[in-house]
Design a protein around this motif. Structure first.
Motif, PDB file in Angstrom:
ATOM      1  N   VAL A 140       0.852  -1.198   0.000  1.00 56.07           N
ATOM      2  CA  VAL A 140       0.000   0.000   0.000  1.00 56.07           C
ATOM      3  C   VAL A 140       0.884   1.243   0.000  1.00 56.07           C
ATOM      4  CG1 VAL A 140      -1.794   1.268   1.254  1.00 56.07           C
ATOM      5  CG2 VAL A 140      -1.723  -1.229   1.372  1.00 56.07           C
ATOM      6  N   ALA A 141       0.505   2.231  -0.827  1.00 56.10           N
ATOM      7  CA  ALA A 141       1.132   3.549  -0.734  1.00 56.10           C
ATOM      8  C   ALA A 141       0.440   4.254   0.423  1.00 56.10           C
ATOM      9  CB  ALA A 141       0.956   4.321  -2.037  1.00 56.10           C
ATOM     10  N   SER A 142       1.143   4.363   1.546  1.00 57.02           N
ATOM     11  CA  SER A 142       0.473   4.739   2.801  1.00 57.02           C
ATOM     12  C   SER A 142      -0.169   6.119   2.780  1.00 57.02           C
ATOM     13  CB  SER A 142       1.470   4.652   3.969  1.00 57.02           C
ATOM     14  OG  SER A 142       2.559   5.531   3.753  1.00 57.02           O
ATOM     15  N   GLU A 143       0.414   7.068   2.066  1.00 50.51           N
ATOM     16  CA  GLU A 143      -0.145   8.423   2.061  1.00 50.51           C
ATOM     17  C   GLU A 143      -1.510   8.493   1.369  1.00 50.51           C
ATOM     18  OE1 GLU A 143       4.099   8.961   3.024  1.00 50.51           O
ATOM     19  OE2 GLU A 143       2.961   7.704   1.630  1.00 50.51           O
ATOM     20  N   SER A 144      -1.643   7.788   0.236  1.00 50.65           N
ATOM     21  CA  SER A 144      -2.901   7.843  -0.517  1.00 50.65           C
ATOM     22  C   SER A 144      -3.802   6.656  -0.234  1.00 50.65           C
ATOM     23  CB  SER A 144      -2.597   7.883  -2.021  1.00 50.65           C
ATOM     24  OG  SER A 144      -1.969   6.680  -2.442  1.00 50.65           O
ATOM     25  N   GLY A 145      -3.252   5.595   0.304  1.00 50.12           N
ATOM     26  CA  GLY A 145      -4.031   4.391   0.566  1.00 50.12           C
ATOM     27  C   GLY A 145      -4.232   3.528  -0.661  1.00 50.12           C
ATOM     28  N   SER A 146      -3.520   3.851  -1.756  1.00 47.66           N
ATOM     29  CA  SER A 146      -3.652   3.058  -2.987  1.00 47.66           C
ATOM     30  C   SER A 146      -2.985   1.701  -2.800  1.00 47.66           C
ATOM     31  CB  SER A 146      -2.988   3.793  -4.163  1.00 47.66           C
ATOM     32  OG  SER A 146      -3.650   5.020  -4.409  1.00 47.66           O
ATOM     33  N   THR A 147      -3.748   0.649  -3.074  1.00 50.42           N
ATOM     34  CA  THR A 147      -3.225  -0.705  -2.884  1.00 50.42           C
ATOM     35  C   THR A 147      -2.733  -1.288  -4.198  1.00 50.42           C
ATOM     36  OG1 THR A 147      -5.420  -1.664  -3.224  1.00 50.42           O
ATOM     37  CG2 THR A 147      -4.766  -1.161  -0.954  1.00 50.42           C
ATOM     38  N   GLY A 148      -1.756  -2.157  -4.095  1.00 53.26           N
ATOM     39  CA  GLY A 148      -1.217  -2.806  -5.283  1.00 53.26           C
ATOM     40  C   GLY A 148      -0.320  -3.948  -4.868  1.00 53.26           C
ATOM     41  N   MET A 149       0.663  -4.255  -5.688  1.00 52.58           N
ATOM     42  CA  MET A 149       1.614  -5.324  -5.394  1.00 52.58           C
ATOM     43  C   MET A 149       3.036  -4.801  -5.589  1.00 52.58           C
ATOM     44  SD  MET A 149      -0.061  -8.157  -4.620  1.00 52.58           S
ATOM     45  CE  MET A 149       1.133  -9.452  -4.898  1.00 52.58           C
ATOM     46  N   LEU A 150       3.899  -5.122  -4.628  1.00 52.91           N
ATOM     47  CA  LEU A 150       5.315  -4.843  -4.821  1.00 52.91           C
ATOM     48  C   LEU A 150       5.863  -6.003  -5.643  1.00 52.91           C
ATOM     49  CD1 LEU A 150       7.712  -2.938  -3.970  1.00 52.91           C
ATOM     50  CD2 LEU A 150       8.262  -4.682  -2.256  1.00 52.91           C
ATOM     51  N   ILE A 151       6.295  -5.687  -6.869  1.00 54.01           N
ATOM     52  CA  ILE A 151       6.699  -6.710  -7.817  1.00 54.01           C
ATOM     53  C   ILE A 151       8.175  -6.550  -8.164  1.00 54.01           C
ATOM     54  CG2 ILE A 151       6.325  -7.644 -10.139  1.00 54.01           C
ATOM     55  CD1 ILE A 151       4.025  -8.174  -8.266  1.00 54.01           C
ATOM     56  N   GLY A 152       8.880  -7.680  -8.178  1.00 55.10           N
ATOM     57  CA  GLY A 152      10.270  -7.666  -8.598  1.00 55.10           C
ATOM     58  C   GLY A 152      10.390  -7.687 -10.107  1.00 55.10           C
ATOM     59  N   ASP A 153      11.479  -7.148 -10.600  1.00 58.01           N
ATOM     60  CA  ASP A 153      11.724  -7.079 -12.036  1.00 58.01           C
ATOM     61  C   ASP A 153      13.235  -7.222 -12.246  1.00 58.01           C
ATOM     62  OD1 ASP A 153      12.570  -5.062 -14.425  1.00 58.01           O
ATOM     63  OD2 ASP A 153      10.639  -5.978 -14.890  1.00 58.01           O
ATOM     64  N   TYR A 154      13.641  -8.057 -13.192  1.00 59.13           N
ATOM     65  CA  TYR A 154      15.067  -8.325 -13.361  1.00 59.13           C
ATOM     66  C   TYR A 154      15.860  -7.057 -13.665  1.00 59.13           C
ATOM     67  CZ  TYR A 154      19.463  -9.973 -15.249  1.00 59.13           C
ATOM     68  OH  TYR A 154      20.805 -10.156 -15.489  1.00 59.13           O
ATOM     69  N   ALA A 155      15.361  -6.258 -14.615  1.00 53.83           N
ATOM     70  CA  ALA A 155      16.080  -5.032 -14.995  1.00 53.83           C
ATOM     71  C   ALA A 155      16.138  -4.052 -13.827  1.00 53.83           C
ATOM     72  CB  ALA A 155      15.411  -4.391 -16.205  1.00 53.83           C
ATOM     73  N   LEU A 156      15.022  -3.937 -13.087  1.00 60.21           N
ATOM     74  CA  LEU A 156      14.999  -3.022 -11.943  1.00 60.21           C
ATOM     75  C   LEU A 156      15.895  -3.526 -10.810  1.00 60.21           C
ATOM     76  CD1 LEU A 156      11.203  -2.046 -11.736  1.00 60.21           C
ATOM     77  CD2 LEU A 156      13.102  -0.637 -12.547  1.00 60.21           C
ATOM     78  N   MET A 157      15.985  -4.855 -10.665  1.00 61.60           N
ATOM     79  CA  MET A 157      16.827  -5.424  -9.614  1.00 61.60           C
ATOM     80  C   MET A 157      18.282  -4.990  -9.797  1.00 61.60           C
ATOM     81  SD  MET A 157      17.407  -9.441  -8.619  1.00 61.60           S
ATOM     82  CE  MET A 157      18.382  -9.749 -10.107  1.00 61.60           C
ATOM     83  N   GLN A 158      18.716  -4.882 -11.049  1.00 58.43           N
ATOM     84  CA  GLN A 158      20.083  -4.438 -11.314  1.00 58.43           C
ATOM     85  C   GLN A 158      20.315  -3.002 -10.847  1.00 58.43           C
ATOM     86  OE1 GLN A 158      21.975  -6.982 -12.427  1.00 58.43           O
ATOM     87  NE2 GLN A 158      20.022  -8.079 -12.395  1.00 58.43           N
ATOM     88  N   GLN A 159      19.221  -2.258 -10.722  1.00 56.92           N
ATOM     89  CA  GLN A 159      19.311  -0.875 -10.246  1.00 56.92           C
ATOM     90  C   GLN A 159      18.994  -0.772  -8.751  1.00 56.92           C
ATOM     91  OE1 GLN A 159      17.058   1.844 -12.913  1.00 56.92           O
ATOM     92  NE2 GLN A 159      16.867   0.100 -14.297  1.00 56.92           N
ATOM     93  N   GLY A 160      18.729  -1.935  -8.121  1.00 56.51           N
ATOM     94  CA  GLY A 160      18.414  -1.935  -6.695  1.00 56.51           C
ATOM     95  C   GLY A 160      17.012  -1.439  -6.398  1.00 56.51           C
ATOM     96  N   MET A 161      16.050  -1.721  -7.298  1.00 54.87           N
ATOM     97  CA  MET A 161      14.669  -1.252  -7.113  1.00 54.87           C
ATOM     98  C   MET A 161      13.666  -2.349  -7.466  1.00 54.87           C
ATOM     99  SD  MET A 161      14.652   2.713  -8.448  1.00 54.87           S
ATOM    100  CE  MET A 161      15.207   2.311 -10.100  1.00 54.87           C
ATOM    101  N   ALA A 162      12.416  -2.131  -7.046  1.00 56.12           N
ATOM    102  CA  ALA A 162      11.279  -2.964  -7.452  1.00 56.12           C
ATOM    103  C   ALA A 162      10.201  -1.990  -7.934  1.00 56.12           C
ATOM    104  CB  ALA A 162      10.791  -3.815  -6.281  1.00 56.12           C
TER     105      ALA A 162
END
Length: 280
Positions: free
Chosen positions: A185-207
């Motif tokens: 959840v994005a706590s400020e807005s309350g928008s719900t979703g999924m934290l998803i991993g991604d190979y390209a983003l993982m190389q940048q240290g992000m999801a």
């Protein structure tokens, strides 16, 4: 070198003394009159004295240089030892201060979450693969740890989740691993979703925060926390911060890039939440 100079100095002194004795005896024998030998000795005496004086000055200079060199070398070694000791003390003080800060943060977290049962663990190694973002910790199947258990840092932010157990060890998948899938959840807005991993983003240290409802509003700087959906993870654990928002051509939010809550590569100690109260 010092022994050599000492021996040569004695020989030169003996030569000078012999010359002086010859001159003195010659003068006495001639009752003060200069003879052939005395004249010859006098002719030799002056340049010999000059050479001996110059050699003596040179030897004295060399000896002084060597003595000074040895003193400076000893002083330099002493200073290097003192510097090494000071650096070691500075490292110990820095480590002690960091440990105190970790304990302070953990105590504050425990005061807030009295329903959590925690187990401390050291990080023993990190994945060398480019295909995953994992690390190994020092507790395992005999320590009341289960697969799927959340792993947090001293501030209570989630840094990963246990995926494999052994005797005295466990593998932790980090929150930026390519296979991550966590209700968030994005706590400020309350928008719900999924934290998803991604190979390209993982190389940048992000999801990424994805699968958001069509009317979602998320903003750069929003804190992303676990939703607790399904009861596998407790709700409200920080998993990162939205660093940028990606939108479609029509302005519809597509997903948000999420940076982890801390520098994962610098972690040395973590805590496994072995038990928690599920909020319905």
């Amino acid at each position: 070198m010092k022994k050599y100079l000492s021996k040569k100095g004695i020989k030169i002194g003996a030569i000078v003394l012999a010359v002086a004795l010859i001159v003195a005896l010659g003068a006495r024998a001639m009752n003060g009159r200069a003879g052939i030998v005395q004249n010859a000795a006098g002719a030799i005496k002056k340049p010999v004295q000059s050479v001996v004086g110059a050699v003596a000055d040179w030897l004295e200079g060399i000896y002084g240089y060597m003595y000074k060199y040895d003193s400076l070398k000893a002083e330099n070694e002493a200073l290097q030892t003192q510097l090494a000791q000071a650096q070691a003390e500075a490292r110990e003080n820095k480590e002690a201060a960091a440990e105190n800060e970790r304990l302070k943060n953990l105590l504050e977290f425990k005061d807030i979450h009295t329903d959590y049962k925690l187990a401390s663990a050291r990080i023993m190694g990190r994945s060398a693969s480019n295909w995953s973002s994992t690390f190994t910790i020092s507790i395992g199947s005999g320590d009341d740890v289960k697969v799927g258990a959340p792993v947090i840092n001293d501030a209570g932010a989630m840094v990963g989740q246990i995926t494999e157990l052994g005797s005295g060890w466990a593998t932790v998948k980090t929150v930026v691993d390519a296979s991550v899938s966590i209700g968030a959840v994005a706590s400020e807005s309350g928008s719900t979703g999924m934290l998803i991993g991604d190979y390209a983003l993982m190389q940048q240290g992000m999801a990424k925060l994805s699968y958001l409802p069509n009317d979602s509003q998320i903003f750069e700087g929003d804190t992303v926390v676990t939703s607790g959906t399904g009861g596998t993870l407790p709700a409200g654990l920080v998993v990162g911060t939205i660093s940028s928002v990606k939108t479609e051509a029509g302005g519809q939010v597509e997903y948000g890039l999420v940076s982890p809550p801390c520098e994962l590569g610098k972690l040395t100690q973590v805590f496994v939440i072995t038990n928690f109260d599920v909020v319905n």
